[in-house]
Design a protein around this motif. Structure first.
Motif, mmCIF file in Angstrom:
data_model
loop_
_atom_site.group_PDB
_atom_site.id
_atom_site.type_symbol
_atom_site.label_atom_id
_atom_site.label_comp_id
_atom_site.label_asym_id
_atom_site.label_seq_id
_atom_site.Cartn_x
_atom_site.Cartn_y
_atom_site.Cartn_z
ATOM 1 N N THR A 6 17.229 61.486 8.548
ATOM 2 C CA THR A 6 16.719 60.333 7.812
ATOM 3 C C THR A 6 15.397 59.866 8.350
ATOM 4 O O THR A 6 14.470 59.486 7.597
ATOM 5 C CB THR A 6 17.731 59.183 7.865
ATOM 6 O OG1 THR A 6 18.001 58.881 9.238
ATOM 7 C CG2 THR A 6 19.013 59.529 7.142
ATOM 8 N N ASP A 7 15.254 59.884 9.713
ATOM 9 C CA ASP A 7 13.968 59.456 10.294
ATOM 10 C C ASP A 7 12.852 60.380 9.871
ATOM 11 O O ASP A 7 11.720 59.953 9.545
ATOM 12 C CB ASP A 7 14.091 59.420 11.825
ATOM 13 C CG ASP A 7 15.028 58.319 12.299
ATOM 14 O OD1 ASP A 7 15.536 58.423 13.419
ATOM 15 O OD2 ASP A 7 15.181 57.330 11.531
ATOM 16 N N ASP A 47 13.194 51.275 14.168
ATOM 17 C CA ASP A 47 13.367 50.934 12.744
ATOM 18 C C ASP A 47 12.295 49.992 12.268
ATOM 19 O O ASP A 47 11.799 50.099 11.144
ATOM 20 C CB ASP A 47 14.759 50.318 12.523
ATOM 21 C CG ASP A 47 15.883 51.345 12.778
ATOM 22 O OD1 ASP A 47 16.987 50.887 13.075
ATOM 23 O OD2 ASP A 47 15.587 52.562 12.627
ATOM 24 N N ASP A 51 9.862 50.573 9.504
ATOM 25 C CA ASP A 51 9.760 49.665 8.347
ATOM 26 C C ASP A 51 8.329 49.234 8.108
ATOM 27 O O ASP A 51 7.866 49.138 6.968
ATOM 28 C CB ASP A 51 10.634 48.430 8.582
ATOM 29 C CG ASP A 51 12.129 48.793 8.555
ATOM 30 O OD1 ASP A 51 12.429 49.835 7.954
ATOM 31 O OD2 ASP A 51 12.920 48.024 9.104
ATOM 32 N N LYS A 98 23.646 51.007 11.766
ATOM 33 C CA LYS A 98 22.290 51.491 11.447
ATOM 34 C C LYS A 98 22.131 51.693 9.946
ATOM 35 O O LYS A 98 21.098 51.383 9.355
ATOM 36 C CB LYS A 98 22.042 52.805 12.183
ATOM 37 C CG LYS A 98 21.807 52.633 13.665
ATOM 38 C CD LYS A 98 21.515 53.993 14.308
ATOM 39 C CE LYS A 98 21.292 53.844 15.818
ATOM 40 N NZ LYS A 98 21.003 55.119 16.478
ATOM 41 N N SER A 99 23.169 52.271 9.333
ATOM 42 C CA SER A 99 23.070 52.529 7.889
ATOM 43 C C SER A 99 22.966 51.225 7.108
ATOM 44 O O SER A 99 22.228 51.109 6.112
ATOM 45 C CB SER A 99 24.274 53.338 7.406
ATOM 46 O OG SER A 99 25.464 52.598 7.588
ATOM 47 N N VAL A 102 19.509 50.076 7.446
ATOM 48 C CA VAL A 102 18.608 50.886 6.593
ATOM 49 C C VAL A 102 18.734 50.455 5.141
ATOM 50 O O VAL A 102 17.750 50.346 4.406
ATOM 51 C CB VAL A 102 18.930 52.385 6.766
ATOM 52 C CG1 VAL A 102 18.206 53.217 5.717
ATOM 53 C CG2 VAL A 102 18.515 52.859 8.166
ATOM 54 N N ASP A 105 16.924 47.341 4.703
ATOM 55 C CA ASP A 105 15.462 47.565 4.678
ATOM 56 C C ASP A 105 15.039 48.177 3.341
ATOM 57 O O ASP A 105 13.986 47.836 2.767
ATOM 58 C CB ASP A 105 15.060 48.488 5.829
ATOM 59 C CG ASP A 105 15.244 47.800 7.186
ATOM 60 O OD1 ASP A 105 15.234 46.539 7.197
ATOM 61 O OD2 ASP A 105 15.364 48.510 8.189
ATOM 62 N N GLU A 106 15.870 49.091 2.857
ATOM 63 C CA GLU A 106 15.518 49.706 1.567
ATOM 64 C C GLU A 106 15.528 48.672 0.436
ATOM 65 O O GLU A 106 14.676 48.686 -0.467
ATOM 66 C CB GLU A 106 16.510 50.824 1.251
ATOM 67 C CG GLU A 106 16.306 52.053 2.109
ATOM 68 C CD GLU A 106 17.343 53.130 1.834
ATOM 69 O OE1 GLU A 106 18.229 52.846 0.998
ATOM 70 O OE2 GLU A 106 17.241 54.217 2.420
#
Length: 905
Positions: A6-7, A47, A51, A98-99, A102, A105-106
């Motif tokens: 993912t990163d 992150d 971001d 973490k998910s 994410v 953030d998305e």
């Protein structure tokens, strides 16, 4: 592995996004806090950095689709990890946290993206709106500038160039911009189609107009054809009427011919009778002459017998006397054989017996010749010189000769009838029997001519009587009686004679007996309405009515040079036309006078009384001086004859033409003034220059300042022109009602320019009286334009100062009247209606204070002489005056308040 994947995807997405054209907007507060927080976890920092890198860039469509494609596998991995979560409990919790982060953030990125898209959409919409407004403005400009097909083509070329430029500018724009360009291109194509459609419509409209114009032309031709047909039909109708009239006039002509033949027969009969009467007169005269000759022969025989008895010594003298008597006896009534004047004078000197018949005959012949010569050479110029010479002859003895000579001369030259009438008027004052004899003979001649239908003789007699009426030798009743006789049974000739008579003496009859003349004109009107006389005579009657309306202008009763007798000195005779008249024909024939010498002596004394005793001595002295002055007088007469007086005014017409052409051909007023000053004007012709300048100005369609400047130049150069323009102002204002509106406006502006520049003095305004009775609609328009032009030229303030000048108040009193409240209100209302109420302030104040002034004028001037009640009456009077003044002031203030309230409403 999943986290690393993912990163890597996020980093790859960030790198692909770094090449974008748009720069990242500032991040939200939430991201700023997370990036600067001190949690200490590396994963949070990574992150946050990711971001920041991801959120700072605008994601393209492919990147967003890639992110969406990665979302479902992650969820599947999470589910699988949950199933394995028992063993990997701590690791699963971390991954799950973490998910979630994410995902959050998305979500934030998506929200940011949506906001940016909305902002970009709004910006795009604003841009599109601005472009639409610009396009609309351009369309309006193109519509206004497009007037013909050639302009449309040029605009199309310009628009193509503009489109090319726009394409070059917007090559690097996004798809939305391309769509906008496509839309604009479509609009342009639509506009082109619209333009083409409009051009087609214009062409169709032009064709329609041409078709209409053709139809109008055809209609005009049809109308003209109809009018021609109508004219032809009218001509045909007139021709038919003429033919019908001619057919009707044929019997009338025959009747006229019969009447004419009857008149000719009557005229011939009259002439035949006149001839017979003349023959009888000649036979009578011959008989009288025969008698005289027989008497002379008897006397001659007696003298011869005496001479034979007297002796031989006197035989020679007697023989000479016999020869002389024989010679004179051969002379008839008219003088017989011609004897030269010098021989006749010598024979008269040789005769010793002044009382003899032979001497009397010779003096009779001399008297006849002298009177005929004086009457024949008389005219208006030498009448005053002929009268003394005529009085020098024995008019008592030769009154018959004088009357016959006047009548013959007037018959030969009717144009000098007024001169002969003036001569008879002077003689009538001293010898009334001469005027009476002449009147009786003229009336007798008129009666004979009327009976014989002798029109020339009748016209001459009637004209002589008319001028004798003008000189008041004949009474006006004879004139009215004559007109009654002529109009009793009207014929063409009698009416024509009556018209001529009224034309000659109508002015005098109008003054002496207007009622009688009115009755005569009523008779003329009746004859005219009857229509039985000829058209020519009807026109004569109509012209006589027009002459009466003009007060017989051109036909004065007596000319000034012939008005020699005072009205008190004149003797008037009255003889009726129906009376029996004795013409005293024997006065024209020689008769021996037994008291010849005594009568001659009496007339000499009478002549001295009439002409003066010094007349003879002056005549002798003048005879000597006349010979010396004849040469000088002849030279002066020649010089006077050489001076030709132009009665046709040709020089004046040429001068006006020159002035007109000079004014119209000049470029500016300075050139016109320079050329006009070069024209040589005689004294008195300066007025023509001013009149022509004013006429040219009035003939223009609109007022030209050129004429005002030219008139100003002439007024400044010479004071004569200023005075002439002042006369023109007075003349134009007096005749302003005759001018058209355009001419009136030009004249008013012309004089306003002269007044505004002080070229014309302001005292000319004194000729204007602004009242309702003294002004007309034309004069009020003139005053309105005059003062409006002055206010525009000077300004209302300066105009008010001019009109309030104390030195000029006498000239402005007629414009601002203060004699009557009605006139004052009229002037105030007039100037207020034309927008110049500001110049009537003093007049308004005067009208406001007028009741007080009237009250003061009505108070008695005299004061009471009683001393006891003087103080009381004075105090009471002062109190009453103060109370009345205070009441008047309160009334005026209340009136002002009411007016203000009305205005506010």
């Amino acid at each position: 592995m999943e986290e690393e994947l993912t990163d890597m995807l996020l980093e790859a997405a960030g790198r692909t996004n770094t090449g974008g054209r748009n720069r990242p907007p500032p991040s939200s507060r939430r991201h700023q806090k997370s990036s600067y927080s001190d949690d200490g976890s590396d994963s949070r920092d990574a992150d946050s950095d990711d971001d920041r890198g991801y959120s700072g860039r605008k994601l393209s469509g492919s990147q967003v689709a890639l992110k969406k494609g990665l979302d479902p596998p992650e969820r599947d991995d999470d589910r699988s990890n949950r199933r394995e979560g028992v063993d990997n409990g701590d690791a699963y919790g971390e991954r799950r946290g973490k998910s979630e982060r994410v995902d959050e953030d998305e979500r934030v990125v998506r929200r940011e993206r949506r906001r940016r898209d909305e902002l970009e959409d709004d910006a795009g919409r604003d841009d599109r709106r601005q472009r639409k407004l610009k396009d609309d403005d351009e369309r309006d400009d193109k519509k206004e500038s497009r007037k013909s097909e050639s302009q449309v083509v040029d605009d199309d070329d310009d628009e193509r160039d503009d489109r090319r430029k726009r394409r070059r500018r917007h090559e690097g724009e996004d798809g939305d911009v391309k769509d906008d360009r496509k839309e604009s291109s479509r609009r342009n194509v639509d506009e082109k189609d619209d333009r083409k459609e409009r051009s087609r419509r214009n062409v169709d409209e032009r064709d329609d107009r041409k078709e209409r114009s053709r139809r109008n032309v055809d209609e005009r031709d049809d109308r003209m054809e109809r009018s021609r047909r109508n004219v032809d039909e009218r001509d045909d109708r007139k021709e038919r009427r003429r033919q019908e009239d001619d057919d009707e006039k044929v019997p009338n002509r025959r009747e006229d011919e019969h009447r004419y033949k009857g008149r000719v027969d009557r005229y011939n009969d009259g002439r035949e009778g006149d001839r017979k009467e003349r023959r009888r007169d000649v036979e009578r005269e011959k008989r009288v002459d025969d008698k005289h000759e027989k008497d002379k022969n008897r006397k001659a025989n007696a003298q011869e017998d005496g001479a034979l008895k007297a002796g031989e010594e006197d035989s020679k003298v007697q023989k000479q006397d016999v020869n002389l008597n024989m010679d004179t006896s051969k002379l008839g009534r008219s003088g017989g054989v011609y004897i030269p004047p010098f021989k006749l004078a010598r024979m008269m000197k040789e005769v010793q017996d002044k009382s003899s018949v032979e001497y009397q005959r010779m003096t009779w012949d001399a008297l006849r010749k002298s009177i005929n010569g004086l009457v024949n050479k008389v005219n208006a110029a030498n009448l005053k010189n002929i009268i003394p010479e005529l009085f020098a002859e024995n008019l008592i003895r030769g009154r018959g000769l004088f009357c016959r000579s006047c009548m013959k001369s007037q018959m030969a030259s009717p144009g000098f009838t007024d001169v002969f009438a003036a001569l008879v008027a002077v003689v009538n004052t001293k010898f009334p029997e001469v005027g009476d004899l002449l009147l009786r003979r003229i009336i007798l001649q008129l009666q004979r001519a009327y009976k014989r239908n002798d029109k020339p003789q009748l016209l001459a007699a009637v004209k002589f009587i008319a001028h004798l009426v003008n000189q008041q030798i004949v009474h006006e009743l004879i004139a009215l009686e004559l007109l009654t006789v002529l109009l009793e049974k009207p014929t063409d000739d009698s009416v024509e004679v009556a018209v001529g008579f009224v034309t000659e003496c109508g002015s005098m009859l109008q003054d002496l007996c207007p009622r009688g003349l009115h009755g005569i004109f009523e008779r003329f009107r009746g004859i005219l309405h009857e229509g039985e006389i000829d058209k020519r005579v009807q026109f004569l009657i109509e012209s006589l009515f027009a002459l009466r309306k003009a007060k017989f202008q051109g036909y004065p009763a007596v000319r000034p040079e012939l008005d020699l007798v005072e009205q008190e000195d004149q003797l008037t005779h009255e003889v009726s036309l129906s009376d029996t008249i004795d013409p005293e024909i024997t006065l024209d024939i020689f008769k021996p006078d037994p008291n010849f010498l005594e009568n001659e002596r009496k007339y000499e004394e009478l002549k001295k009384a009439i002409l003066g005793e010094e007349s003879e001595e002056e005549g002798e002295s003048d005879a000597e001086s006349e010979d010396e002055d004849e040469d000088d007088e002849s030279d002066e007469e020649d010089e006077e004859q050489m001076k030709i007086k132009d009665e046709t005014e040709t020089n004046l017409i040429n001068l006006r033409r020159t002035i007109y052409l000079t004014i119209m051909s000049s470029v500016d007023f300075e050139e016109a003034g320079h050329k006009l000053l070069k024209i040589k004007l005689e004294p008195g012709q300066e007025m023509e220059l001013c009149i022509m300048l004013l006429e040219c100005c009035s003939q223009e369609r609109t007022y030209l300042r050129y004429y005002g400047l030219l008139g100003q130049r002439f007024c400044m150069i010479n004071r004569i022109h200023q005075e002439n323009f002042e006369k023109c102002f007075v003349q134009q204002y007096s005749m302003i009602h005759r001018l058209e509106t355009n001419k009136l406006r030009n004249v008013a502006k012309f004089f306003a320019h002269l007044l505004g520049t002080d070229a014309l003095p302001w005292h000319v305004l004194a000729y204007i009286r602004l009242t309702e009775e003294d002004t007309t609609s034309s004069s009020r328009i003139f005053i309105k334009i005059l003062f409006q032009e002055l206010s525009e030229h000077l300004g209302i303030r300066l105009l008010n100062e001019r009109l309030n000048d104390p030195n000029m108040q006498d000239s402005f009193d007629s414009i601002f009247p203060k004699d009557n409240p009605k006139n004052t209100r009229f002037a105030i209302n007039f100037f207020t209606s034309i927008g110049l109420g500001g110049i009537t302030e003093n007049l308004r104040e005067y009208l406001k204070n007028m009741p007080r002034l009237i009250m003061q004028q009505q108070k008695p001037v005299s004061e009471s002489d009683e001393s006891g009640s003087s103080s009381d009456s004075g105090s009471s009077g002062s109190e009453s005056e103060s109370s009345s003044s205070s009441s008047e002031e309160s009334d005026s203030e209340s009136d002002d308040k009411r007016k203000k309230r009305r205005r506010r409403r």
